[in-house]
Design a protein around this motif. Structure first.
Motif, PDB file in Angstrom:
ATOM      1  N   HIS A 155     -13.670   1.705 -95.282  1.00 13.93           N
ATOM      2  CA  HIS A 155     -12.883   1.277 -94.115  1.00 13.93           C
ATOM      3  C   HIS A 155     -13.143   2.202 -92.939  1.00 13.93           C
ATOM      4  N   ASP A 156     -12.622   1.850 -91.769  1.00 16.60           N
ATOM      5  CA  ASP A 156     -12.636   2.784 -90.651  1.00 16.60           C
ATOM      6  C   ASP A 156     -11.884   4.046 -91.053  1.00 16.60           C
ATOM      7  N   PHE A 157     -12.186   5.168 -90.411  1.00 14.09           N
ATOM      8  CA  PHE A 157     -11.631   6.452 -90.900  1.00 14.09           C
ATOM      9  C   PHE A 157     -10.142   6.632 -90.608  1.00 14.09           C
ATOM     10  N   LEU A 158      -9.564   5.767 -89.789  1.00 11.33           N
ATOM     11  CA  LEU A 158      -8.116   5.869 -89.535  1.00 11.33           C
ATOM     12  C   LEU A 158      -7.302   5.037 -90.524  1.00 11.33           C
ATOM     13  N   TRP A 159      -7.998   4.218 -91.307  1.00 17.13           N
ATOM     14  CA  TRP A 159      -7.321   3.294 -92.229  1.00 17.13           C
ATOM     15  C   TRP A 159      -6.445   4.005 -93.262  1.00 17.13           C
ATOM     16  N   ARG A 160      -6.977   5.125 -93.786  1.00 17.14           N
ATOM     17  CA  ARG A 160      -6.188   5.832 -94.814  1.00 17.14           C
ATOM     18  C   ARG A 160      -5.131   6.741 -94.207  1.00 17.14           C
ATOM     19  N   PHE A 200       0.521  16.563 -91.898  1.00 14.66           N
ATOM     20  CA  PHE A 200      -0.816  16.238 -92.414  1.00 14.66           C
ATOM     21  C   PHE A 200      -1.525  17.535 -92.795  1.00 14.66           C
ATOM     22  N   ASN A 201      -1.833  17.666 -94.069  1.00 17.21           N
ATOM     23  CA  ASN A 201      -2.599  18.789 -94.576  1.00 17.21           C
ATOM     24  C   ASN A 201      -4.053  18.297 -94.616  1.00 17.21           C
ATOM     25  N   ARG A 202      -4.826  18.666 -93.602  1.00 16.48           N
ATOM     26  CA  ARG A 202      -6.065  18.002 -93.201  1.00 16.48           C
ATOM     27  C   ARG A 202      -5.677  16.607 -92.682  1.00 16.48           C
ATOM     28  N   SER A 203      -6.619  15.937 -92.045  1.00 17.27           N
ATOM     29  CA  SER A 203      -6.235  14.725 -91.313  1.00 17.27           C
ATOM     30  C   SER A 203      -7.465  13.920 -90.916  1.00 17.27           C
ATOM     31  N   HIS A 204      -7.287  13.017 -89.955  1.00 15.98           N
ATOM     32  CA  HIS A 204      -8.394  12.247 -89.391  1.00 15.98           C
ATOM     33  C   HIS A 204      -9.434  13.154 -88.743  1.00 15.98           C
ATOM     34  N   TYR A 205      -9.085  14.410 -88.469  1.00 11.85           N
ATOM     35  CA  TYR A 205     -10.071  15.324 -87.874  1.00 11.85           C
ATOM     36  C   TYR A 205     -11.188  15.685 -88.845  1.00 11.85           C
ATOM     37  N   GLU A 206     -10.931  15.571 -90.146  1.00 12.99           N
ATOM     38  CA  GLU A 206     -12.009  15.832 -91.105  1.00 12.99           C
ATOM     39  C   GLU A 206     -13.238  14.980 -90.787  1.00 12.99           C
ATOM     40  N   ASP A 207     -13.008  13.786 -90.247  1.00 16.04           N
ATOM     41  CA  ASP A 207     -14.114  12.851 -90.028  1.00 16.04           C
ATOM     42  C   ASP A 207     -14.957  13.149 -88.802  1.00 16.04           C
ATOM     43  N   VAL A 208     -14.562  14.154 -88.020  1.00 17.87           N
ATOM     44  CA  VAL A 208     -15.448  14.623 -86.953  1.00 17.87           C
ATOM     45  C   VAL A 208     -15.893  16.061 -87.246  1.00 17.87           C
ATOM     46  N   LEU A 209     -15.635  16.532 -88.469  1.00 18.24           N
ATOM     47  CA  LEU A 209     -16.034  17.893 -88.852  1.00 18.24           C
ATOM     48  C   LEU A 209     -17.124  17.840 -89.925  1.00 18.24           C
ATOM     49  N   VAL A 210     -16.726  17.506 -91.165  1.00 18.19           N
ATOM     50  CA  VAL A 210     -17.682  17.509 -92.280  1.00 18.19           C
ATOM     51  C   VAL A 210     -18.910  16.621 -91.994  1.00 18.19           C
ATOM     52  N   ILE A 219      -9.908   8.631 -82.052  1.00 15.61           N
ATOM     53  CA  ILE A 219      -8.786   9.535 -82.333  1.00 15.61           C
ATOM     54  C   ILE A 219      -7.852   9.594 -81.115  1.00 15.61           C
ATOM     55  N   ALA A 220      -8.443   9.745 -79.937  1.00  8.32           N
ATOM     56  CA  ALA A 220      -7.623   9.852 -78.724  1.00  8.32           C
ATOM     57  C   ALA A 220      -6.782   8.585 -78.521  1.00  8.32           C
ATOM     58  N   ASP A 221      -7.398   7.428 -78.743  1.00  8.31           N
ATOM     59  CA  ASP A 221      -6.672   6.156 -78.596  1.00  8.31           C
ATOM     60  C   ASP A 221      -5.533   6.055 -79.616  1.00  8.31           C
ATOM     61  N   PHE A 222      -5.838   6.419 -80.845  1.00  8.25           N
ATOM     62  CA  PHE A 222      -4.854   6.353 -81.937  1.00  8.25           C
ATOM     63  C   PHE A 222      -3.667   7.275 -81.642  1.00  8.25           C
ATOM     64  N   GLU A 223      -3.966   8.482 -81.218  1.00  3.11           N
ATOM     65  CA  GLU A 223      -2.883   9.445 -80.945  1.00  3.11           C
ATOM     66  C   GLU A 223      -2.073   9.034 -79.716  1.00  3.11           C
ATOM     67  N   GLN A 280      -4.949  21.866 -89.520  1.00  2.00           N
ATOM     68  CA  GLN A 280      -6.383  21.919 -89.820  1.00  2.00           C
ATOM     69  C   GLN A 280      -6.806  23.383 -89.914  1.00  2.00           C
ATOM     70  N   GLY A 281      -7.919  23.635 -90.553  1.00  2.00           N
ATOM     71  CA  GLY A 281      -8.432  25.003 -90.647  1.00  2.00           C
ATOM     72  C   GLY A 281      -9.457  25.074 -91.747  1.00  2.00           C
TER      73      GLY A 281
END
Lengths: 278, 278
Positions: A112-117, A131-141, A160-164, A74-75
């Motif tokens: 869908h939920d944000f982890l679906w893709r 992962f070049n960007r990731s599920h973290y985009e959904d708590v940023l943008v 995210i914590a549960d998924f990881e 991420q970045g």
């Protein structure tokens, strides 16, 4: 000191206090002053040596087909996510490597939920996924643009914590890297894209819009990192103003992670070792 | 002579008449006798130069996001499909590359038409996809094992032809490569896997079972190639007993294909070229 210890995100992380221009592995000591080009060439050489070692570990990983490695990059825009992928993974067999890039979600994805893709791209046994960007985009943008409120954002941190945790408990070693660049370095890189005819196609005017919200994004990163850092899914903050030094740091980090897996090739079968092919 | 012309599968192809050990690009002429190691090193160097050029074309392909390239690799066990992927694509940005490997179908895959598992992996605009084995497996293994009769096999040839025409008509340049090795070379490579502790994990006893049906597989390949060769989806028969020469040939072939696409970076925008980032 190991990269895993030195660059691990600290509790109470403040990005503005982290030096994006730091080059702790750059050993010149003033004795043999080298030109910038010589330093870069030297760092490229060191990175090549490390990536050759990573490639050997990846082959063992693949031969065992047991463990899984997930590297999340991420970045901010221009922080070097693409460049890192190219520099580090050129030696790895594409067959054991999954590279996934997550851009703005499509209509179908957003429905869908944000982890679906994300889920279809996690590594299988024996694989490394980047992962070049990731599920973290959904708590940023969406957070910076106020499309979600603080409560929804907190709920997403928990998802995210549960998924990881689930990924870790099913055999995935997770490494999360924040490529930390300074605002001035981003300015220079965006300008370079505009000025180079072979790079201008990479320029996106939306990058300038996002740049105006620099501080908001830094805040959003700090919060996301603090909320989702875990022993089984650690965050690393990598100074990334220097491209060659950034690659060297990430290669060091990944090699340490791979070495800790204590990988080896499967035992040979004495019966097979005696076999003659006709 | 261009590789595209020289190695294009000819009507009435007989694999037993094709020399798997041919090294037409190996120019020694007897004047400067070189050691085998020197020849290999020379061929590796030439291949590196070609792959660097392919990488530049791939960047242009990716920047345009219009055309699509599909490289299908088929061949007997140990013919070098994995090695080709590694040698040729190590310089390419993994983000513009999809590598898909098709093994024996899963229960879920086998419950669908044989193109169902293939379709999700075809290249998108701007991408190169490599298929390590492909939909052609379904007119090879089941035909040799007599799980399908000649009539069903012919029906599948037609399904493949229709599918590939559709891909070509929607912007995909298709290149199909048969890696042609001799039966003796396969023997040596299987034996090498058995004898090397770091490679024995790659050995599969089923490979010996398949080897017993060598002639049946060669026949099945000849028929499949003849039935599905087309101007928009040509087959190439690449002599592959020499690994370094095989890589050189395939790199030459792919570069010719990419050059024919007349790729370039998108035009610069005069307005952007004047922009200053703040």
């Amino acid at each position: 000191m190991k990269a895993r210890t030195r660059f691990r995100a600290r509790p109470g992380l403040k990005l503005r206090e982290e030096d994006a221009g730091a080059t702790p592995l750059r050993d010149d000591g003033g004795k043999h002053p080298k030109s910038k080009e010589q330093i870069k060439a030297h760092e490229r050489g060191l990175t090549d040596e490390l990536t050759a070692k990573i490639a050997l570990h990846q082959q063992m990983l693949f031969s065992q087909r047991q463990q899984k490695v997930l590297l999340v990059l991420q970045g901010m825009d221009t922080s070097g996510k693409d460049g890192t992928v190219r520099a580090l993974f050129s030696r790895i067999n594409p067959m054991g490597l999954r590279a996934a890039q997550f851009k703005a979600p499509s209509l179908d994805e957003a429905a869908h939920d944000f982890l679906w893709r994300i889920h279809p791209h996690v590594p299988g046994a024996g694989e490394i996924a980047i992962f070049n960007r990731s599920h973290y985009e959904d708590v940023l943008v969406p957070r910076v643009l106020k499309l979600i409120d603080a409560k929804e954002c907190k709920r997403r941190y928990a998802h995210i914590a549960d998924f990881e945790r689930m990924l870790a408990e099913t055999g995935t070693v997770i490494v999360k890297v924040f490529l930390h660049i300074s605002k001035e370095e981003q300015r220079a890189r965006l300008q370079a894209r505009l000025d180079d005819p072979e790079k201008q196609w990479k320029f996106d005017e939306n990058d300038l819009v996002q740049r105006k919200r620099w501080d908001d994004y830094q805040d959003a990163y700090e919060r996301a990192i603090a909320a989702t850092d875990a022993e089984h899914a650690p965050w690393y903050v990598i100074p990334a103003d220097s491209k060659t030094h950034r690659n060297l740091l990430i290669a060091s980090l990944l090699l340490e992670v791979m070495e800790d897996l204590a990988l080896r090739f499967p035992d040979t079968d004495p019966r097979l070792s005696k076999l003659k092919v006709e």
